[in-house]
Write a protein that holds these residues in place. Structure first.
Motif, PDB file in Angstrom:
ATOM      1  N   PRO A  29     -38.205   6.457 -44.579  1.00  0.00           N
ATOM      2  CA  PRO A  29     -38.005   5.106 -43.256  1.00  0.00           C
ATOM      3  C   PRO A  29     -38.771   5.625 -41.740  1.00  0.00           C
ATOM      4  O   PRO A  29     -38.800   7.102 -41.842  1.00  0.00           O
ATOM      5  CB  PRO A  29     -36.567   4.725 -42.619  1.00  0.00           C
ATOM      6  N   TRP A  30     -39.937   5.066 -41.377  1.00  0.00           N
ATOM      7  CA  TRP A  30     -40.170   5.187 -40.117  1.00  0.00           C
ATOM      8  C   TRP A  30     -40.095   4.182 -39.112  1.00  0.00           C
ATOM      9  O   TRP A  30     -40.003   3.070 -39.134  1.00  0.00           O
ATOM     10  CB  TRP A  30     -41.575   6.001 -40.181  1.00  0.00           C
ATOM     11  N   TRP A  31     -40.501   4.801 -37.757  1.00  0.00           N
ATOM     12  CA  TRP A  31     -40.016   3.493 -36.689  1.00  0.00           C
ATOM     13  C   TRP A  31     -41.841   3.663 -35.937  1.00  0.00           C
ATOM     14  O   TRP A  31     -42.083   4.373 -36.080  1.00  0.00           O
ATOM     15  CB  TRP A  31     -38.977   4.081 -35.565  1.00  0.00           C
ATOM     16  N   SER A  38     -31.459  10.410 -41.336  1.00  0.00           N
ATOM     17  CA  SER A  38     -30.629   9.776 -41.945  1.00  0.00           C
ATOM     18  C   SER A  38     -30.048   8.955 -41.148  1.00  0.00           C
ATOM     19  O   SER A  38     -29.675   7.885 -40.650  1.00  0.00           O
ATOM     20  CB  SER A  38     -29.563  10.149 -42.619  1.00  0.00           C
ATOM     21  N   GLN A  39     -29.937  10.263 -39.621  1.00  0.00           N
ATOM     22  CA  GLN A  39     -28.689   9.703 -38.808  1.00  0.00           C
ATOM     23  C   GLN A  39     -29.425   8.832 -37.872  1.00  0.00           C
ATOM     24  O   GLN A  39     -29.468   7.747 -36.680  1.00  0.00           O
ATOM     25  CB  GLN A  39     -28.297  10.900 -38.080  1.00  0.00           C
ATOM     26  N   ILE A  96     -31.259   3.738 -35.349  1.00  0.00           N
ATOM     27  CA  ILE A  96     -32.374   2.255 -35.266  1.00  0.00           C
ATOM     28  C   ILE A  96     -31.994   1.439 -35.721  1.00  0.00           C
ATOM     29  O   ILE A  96     -31.788  -0.219 -35.384  1.00  0.00           O
ATOM     30  CB  ILE A  96     -33.922   3.084 -35.341  1.00  0.00           C
ATOM     31  N   GLY A  97     -31.476   1.481 -36.972  1.00  0.00           N
ATOM     32  CA  GLY A  97     -31.279   0.460 -38.061  1.00  0.00           C
ATOM     33  C   GLY A  97     -30.270  -0.311 -37.775  1.00  0.00           C
ATOM     34  O   GLY A  97     -30.588  -1.725 -36.962  1.00  0.00           O
ATOM     35  N   ARG A 115     -25.893  -0.626 -46.130  1.00  0.00           N
ATOM     36  CA  ARG A 115     -24.822  -0.167 -46.831  1.00  0.00           C
ATOM     37  C   ARG A 115     -24.263   0.818 -45.614  1.00  0.00           C
ATOM     38  O   ARG A 115     -24.283   1.310 -45.032  1.00  0.00           O
ATOM     39  CB  ARG A 115     -25.048   0.119 -48.126  1.00  0.00           C
ATOM     40  N   GLN A 116     -22.873   0.428 -46.502  1.00  0.00           N
ATOM     41  CA  GLN A 116     -21.435   1.908 -46.081  1.00  0.00           C
ATOM     42  C   GLN A 116     -22.144   2.962 -45.934  1.00  0.00           C
ATOM     43  O   GLN A 116     -21.170   3.362 -45.402  1.00  0.00           O
ATOM     44  CB  GLN A 116     -20.442   1.213 -46.979  1.00  0.00           C
ATOM     45  N   ASP A 117     -22.501   3.726 -46.936  1.00  0.00           N
ATOM     46  CA  ASP A 117     -22.966   4.956 -46.884  1.00  0.00           C
ATOM     47  C   ASP A 117     -24.288   5.187 -45.739  1.00  0.00           C
ATOM     48  O   ASP A 117     -24.400   5.918 -46.136  1.00  0.00           O
ATOM     49  CB  ASP A 117     -23.042   5.459 -48.233  1.00  0.00           C
ATOM     50  N   GLY A 118     -24.671   4.325 -45.262  1.00  0.00           N
ATOM     51  CA  GLY A 118     -25.520   3.952 -43.244  1.00  0.00           C
ATOM     52  C   GLY A 118     -27.359   3.947 -44.559  1.00  0.00           C
ATOM     53  O   GLY A 118     -28.453   4.080 -43.542  1.00  0.00           O
ATOM     54  N   THR A 119     -27.313   3.851 -45.414  1.00  0.00           N
ATOM     55  CA  THR A 119     -28.682   3.533 -46.230  1.00  0.00           C
ATOM     56  C   THR A 119     -29.336   2.103 -45.952  1.00  0.00           C
ATOM     57  O   THR A 119     -28.188   1.262 -46.444  1.00  0.00           O
ATOM     58  CB  THR A 119     -29.084   3.943 -48.321  1.00  0.00           C
TER      59      THR A 119
END
Length: 302
Positions: free
Chosen positions: A57-59, A72-73, A78-79, A87-91
């Motif tokens: 991903p990029w912002w 991932s963090q 940002i998400g 999702r619950q796993d952060g993806t």
């Protein structure tokens, strides 16, 4: 007596001030991209993209402010701010796709003119030298890219190119080409909600639009060039060059537009090498496939 008939009336309620065009655009963009899409002080909108090439991903906030290859963090942070579905796993369930500037070698900002048929595209090549950062995301991130940028066919393109196409509405019918050019460079723009429509317009430009004739065009004036320099400041020895073009109405009819079209072509080129209308047109036609690549627009099916 006041009564709420169902929970649907609450959760599907019309947002406050929905009669305002800007609010309507915000709602449409949020639905299209599954995130809040907030405006920024720089005049753009924040959006979290997914690059299918590097699979990260990029912002992006505008053509000058973006962060690439998010950890991932960072992506989760940002998400969460943008309310992107996770999702619950952060993806993420799904993010809109756009080739990131590092993979593309340039920033490609594709905007529309809300309320009319029209598109504005800014292509800005990244410098060969770039820096990396593995530091935690701050509250004010700057441009972050990666190194190992090699020369390729993209080096033959100008460092920056701006293409704009817009309908000339009835109340603008008495305006000169120069006045329309000022409007096109200052009118409010927004990232498109109808990406398919923009792709269709650009396919029309690529396949149907013939080379311009000199009697249909005029060079950009000082006010236009000043606005372009605000978007991308020229390096020493470089300068913006370009022209405004009003194609014959028969061509506008081929795009099913109700009003005449005005086009603007501009490129950042060496000042000692004055360009021509045909050269700029040819540069843009060569650059268009890269724009389709950046936006991940596939060939339309018959």
């Amino acid at each position: 007596m006041f009564r709420i008939s169902s929970l649907d009336d609450v959760f599907n309620a019309v947002p406050p001030h929905y009669d305002d065009g800007r609010v309507q655009q915000q709602v449409l963009l949020s639905r299209e991209f599954s995130q809040l899409f907030p405006e920024t002080i720089y005049g753009g909108r924040q959006v979290l993209w997914w690059c299918p090439r590097c699979a990260t991903p990029w912002w992006q906030a505008d053509h000058r402010l973006f962060v690439l290859r998010l950890s991932s963090q960072q992506a989760a942070y940002i998400g969460h701010q943008l309310h992107a579905p996770m999702r619950q796993d952060g993806t993420f369930h799904e993010l809109p796709m756009r080739i990131c500037p590092d993979c593309l070698g340039a920033v490609c900002v594709i905007d529309t003119y809300p309320g009319r048929l029209g598109t504005q595209i800014l292509w800005h090549a990244l410098p060969d030298a770039a820096s990396t950062s593995s530091e935690p995301l701050t509250t004010d991130p700057g441009i972050v890219t990666t190194t190992d940028r090699r020369s390729s066919a993209r080096d033959t393109f100008p460092p920056a190119f701006l293409f704009a196409m817009a309908e000339q509405t009835p109340h603008e019918g008495i305006w000169s080409l120069a006045q329309m050019g000022n409007a096109m460079l200052t009118m409010q723009t927004d990232l498109p909600g109808e990406l398919d429509a923009v792709a269709w317009q650009l396919r029309w430009v690529e396949r149907t639009l013939p080379p311009p004739r000199a009697d249909e065009c005029e060079p950009l004036g000082a006010s236009h060039l000043a606005r372009l320099a605000y978007l991308v400041e020229p390096m020493p020895g470089m300068g913006w060059q370009g022209f405004l073009w009003q194609p014959p109405e028969t061509l506008s009819s081929a795009l099913f537009t109700r009003h005449p079209l005005i086009l603007l072509h501009a490129a950042l080129l060496p000042q000692q090498e004055p360009t021509t209308i045909f050269h700029l047109y040819t540069l843009w036609q060569r650059l268009l496939p890269r724009v389709f690549e950046a936006a991940q627009w596939e060939e339309p099916h018959a």
